[in-house]
Design an enzyme around this catalytic site. Structure first.
Site, PDB file in Angstrom:
ATOM      1  N   TYR A 151       0.769  -1.183   0.060  1.00  0.00           N
ATOM      2  CA  TYR A 151      -0.039   0.122   0.002  1.00  0.00           C
ATOM      3  C   TYR A 151       1.030   1.230  -0.120  1.00  0.00           C
ATOM      4  CZ  TYR A 151      -3.879   2.842   1.717  1.00  0.00           C
ATOM      5  OH  TYR A 151      -4.676   3.966   2.132  1.00  0.00           O
ATOM      6  N   LYS A 171       1.137   3.983  -3.118  1.00  0.00           N
ATOM      7  CA  LYS A 171       0.430   5.569  -2.602  1.00  0.00           C
ATOM      8  C   LYS A 171       1.822   6.474  -2.826  1.00  0.00           C
ATOM      9  CE  LYS A 171      -3.616   5.179  -1.298  1.00  0.00           C
ATOM     10  NZ  LYS A 171      -4.807   5.642  -2.331  1.00  0.00           N
TER      11      LYS A 171
HETATM   12  N1  LIG Z   1      -9.935   6.339   5.606  1.00  0.00           N
HETATM   13  C1  LIG Z   1      -8.562   6.627   5.848  1.00  0.00           C
HETATM   14  O1  LIG Z   1      -8.469   7.154   6.716  1.00  0.00           O
HETATM   15  C2  LIG Z   1      -7.626   6.781   4.533  1.00  0.00           C
HETATM   16  C3  LIG Z   1      -6.362   7.075   5.080  1.00  0.00           C
HETATM   17  C4  LIG Z   1      -5.277   7.127   4.139  1.00  0.00           C
HETATM   18  C5  LIG Z   1      -5.744   6.880   2.568  1.00  0.00           C
HETATM   19  N2  LIG Z   1      -6.784   6.677   2.333  1.00  0.00           N
HETATM   20  C6  LIG Z   1      -7.139   6.312   1.090  1.00  0.00           C
HETATM   21  O2  LIG Z   1      -8.715   7.102   0.767  1.00  0.00           O
HETATM   22  C7  LIG Z   1      -9.351   6.420  -0.427  1.00  0.00           C
HETATM   23  C8  LIG Z   1     -10.758   5.772   0.162  1.00  0.00           C
HETATM   24  O3  LIG Z   1     -10.616   5.039   1.283  1.00  0.00           O
HETATM   25  P1  LIG Z   1     -11.943   4.670   2.193  1.00  0.00           P
HETATM   26  O4  LIG Z   1     -11.319   4.971   3.585  1.00  0.00           O
HETATM   27  O5  LIG Z   1     -12.969   5.802   1.695  1.00  0.00           O
HETATM   28  O6  LIG Z   1     -12.246   3.343   1.797  1.00  0.00           O
HETATM   29  P2  LIG Z   1     -13.487   2.444   1.437  1.00  0.00           P
HETATM   30  O7  LIG Z   1     -13.162   1.259   1.676  1.00  0.00           O
HETATM   31  O8  LIG Z   1     -14.652   2.893   2.507  1.00  0.00           O
HETATM   32  O9  LIG Z   1     -14.063   3.034   0.017  1.00  0.00           O
HETATM   33  C9  LIG Z   1     -13.116   2.577  -1.045  1.00  0.00           C
HETATM   34  C10 LIG Z   1     -14.094   2.213  -2.316  1.00  0.00           C
HETATM   35  O10 LIG Z   1     -13.182   1.868  -3.287  1.00  0.00           O
HETATM   36  C11 LIG Z   1     -13.944   0.725  -4.062  1.00  0.00           C
HETATM   37  N3  LIG Z   1     -13.016  -0.112  -4.867  1.00  0.00           N
HETATM   38  C12 LIG Z   1     -12.315  -0.824  -4.482  1.00  0.00           C
HETATM   39  N4  LIG Z   1     -11.500  -1.387  -5.446  1.00  0.00           N
HETATM   40  C13 LIG Z   1     -12.290  -0.892  -6.542  1.00  0.00           C
HETATM   41  C14 LIG Z   1     -11.668  -1.038  -7.970  1.00  0.00           C
HETATM   42  N5  LIG Z   1     -10.925  -1.867  -8.564  1.00  0.00           N
HETATM   43  N6  LIG Z   1     -12.468  -0.311  -9.006  1.00  0.00           N
HETATM   44  C15 LIG Z   1     -13.482   0.615  -8.620  1.00  0.00           C
HETATM   45  N7  LIG Z   1     -13.765   0.757  -7.055  1.00  0.00           N
HETATM   46  C16 LIG Z   1     -12.917   0.003  -6.074  1.00  0.00           C
HETATM   47  C17 LIG Z   1     -14.712  -0.030  -3.000  1.00  0.00           C
HETATM   48  O11 LIG Z   1     -15.758  -0.670  -3.213  1.00  0.00           O
HETATM   49  C18 LIG Z   1     -15.159   0.816  -1.861  1.00  0.00           C
HETATM   50  O12 LIG Z   1     -16.373   1.383  -1.909  1.00  0.00           O
HETATM   51  C19 LIG Z   1      -8.374   4.881  -0.588  1.00  0.00           C
HETATM   52  O13 LIG Z   1      -7.567   5.463  -1.858  1.00  0.00           O
HETATM   53  C20 LIG Z   1      -7.612   4.783   0.598  1.00  0.00           C
HETATM   54  O14 LIG Z   1      -6.485   4.263   0.442  1.00  0.00           O
HETATM   55  C21 LIG Z   1      -7.932   6.356   3.447  1.00  0.00           C
END
Ligand SMILES: NC(=O)c1ccc[n+]([C@@H]2O[C@H](COP(=O)([O-])OP(=O)(O)OC[C@H]3O[C@@H](n4cnc5c(N)ncnc54)[C@H](O)[C@@H]3O)[C@@H](O)[C@H]2O)c1
Length: 304
Positions: free
Chosen positions: A164, A168
């Site tokens: 990851y 990133k």
């Molecule tokens: N939540 C956090 O604190 C956090 C921290 C750092 C980075 N992020 C990044 O933010 C973004 C959103 O994270 P989140 O927490 O909302 O996660 P989440 O799991 O709630 O949402 C991610 C969404 O992406 C969709 N997805 C996964 N693979 C896919 C694909 N191949 N094609 C299309 N859709 C796909 C999933 O179905 C899901 O609905 C991600 O890139 C994550 O890495 C989140």
């Protein structure tokens, strides 16, 4: 007047979590939104059409214009079809927000090649597939904006997330060069590391009372709704002077991250030998070396 009036936005991974909040905020700001989501399980398993369809239908019920697409960002053809949905339904593509993501955590010495590839495919190759499909339309039009989702798991580091973190950090490189290449054509790209309570964070095992307390502060203090308006702003013309940057959003805090530049230069006019390297390098850089503390230790205060 909204800051995105007249613009068409594609938000990947918008069926849930941060992506869904962004879709709503961009629509509220005036954008027509294409909601993409494969409906993936957190660990990358089978998905379903539900989340994308649900977000688009909720947007329409709220009076906004929305379409949906259920392709995977990990497929080149999927990226093309998402952009075609925007072109065919709304006649253009102005903003791409690459949010879709999965986790397959594990220490590197236990990580399979499949776990490595799955994460690189969705995050890094996903950003390429979608951005590549959209960029020519933006360059032709002479305007466009990307926001690529990165993470402090890469920028700062996090044990158990080599796949990851690598993806990133790769995304930061992609965003930076897209910004440099797009600058003369009115195309901007910024990266954003969010902190928000979603199922992705809920999946982290709680190992102590202190961690449980910190998670509770996080649940209420750092939400997807805190992140979303910053994305709408970065996609809007109000941010026309902001390009190639890396941001973080955590509750009401917005961070501008540094980007790697030399912090110290050691020069040896006589040329370096193994012996002079051994004698001089570590003592000379000791105070400038970056510590090994991870994102959890670095961001040690509660979001408010
Ligand atoms: N939540 C956090 O604190 C956090 C921290 C750092 C980075 N992020 C990044 O933010 C973004 C959103 O994270 P989140 O927490 O909302 O996660 P989440 O799991 O709630 O949402 C991610 C969404 O992406 C969709 N997805 C996964 N693979 C896919 C694909 N191949 N094609 C299309 N859709 C796909 C999933 O179905 C899901 O609905 C991600 O890139 C994550 O890495 C989140």
């Amino acid at each position: 007047m909204g800051i995105l009036d007249g613009k068409v936005a594609l938000v990947t991974g918008a069926g849930r979590g941060i992506g869904r909040a962004i879709a709503f905020d961009m629509a509220k700001a005036g954008a027509k939104v294409v909601v993409n989501d494969l409906g993936a399980a957190l660990g990358g398993g089978e998905g379903d059409e539900g989340p994308a369809q649900q977000t688009a239908s909720d947007l329409r019920k709220a009076g906004y214009e929305a379409a949906y697409n259920t392709d995977s960002v990990a497929e080149e053809s999927g990226g093309r079809r998402m952009v075609e949905t925007a072109m065919d339904t709304f006649g253009g593509i102005d903003c791409v927000v690459n949010v879709a993501g999965i986790l397959r955590d594990g220490m590197l010495h236990k990580m399979s090649a499949q776990e490595w590839r799955a994460v690189i495919d969705v995050h890094l190759n996903g950003c390429f597939n979608v951005s590549r499909a959209a960029i020519e339309h933006m360059r032709e039009k002479g305007s466009g904006a990307f926001v690529h989702f990165t993470s402090t798991s890469g920028l700062v580091g996090q044990i158990g997330q080599a796949n990851y973190g690598a993806a990133k950090m790769g995304i930061v490189g992609l965003s930076r060069i897209l910004a440099m290449e797009g600058a003369a054509k009115g195309v901007r790209s910024n990266a954003l590391a969010p902190f928000a309570w979603t199922r992705m964070i809920e999946s982290i095992p709680i190992k102590s009372d202190e961690q449980a307390r910190a998670f509770e502060a996080f649940r209420t203090g750092a939400t997807p709704e805190h992140v979303a308006p910053v994305v709408s702003y970065l996609c809007s013309d109000a941010a026309s002077g902001v390009n190639g940057q890396v941001f973080g959003v955590r509750g009401n805090e917005i961070y501008l991250f540094s980007q790697p530049r030399p912090v110290k230069t050691l020069h040896n006019g006589a040329g370096w030998t193994h012996a002079s390297l051994a004698a001089m390098v570590e003592p000379s850089i000791r105070n400038e070396m970056t510590s090994l503390e991870g994102t959890g230790e670095y961001f040690s205060w509660d979001p408010i």
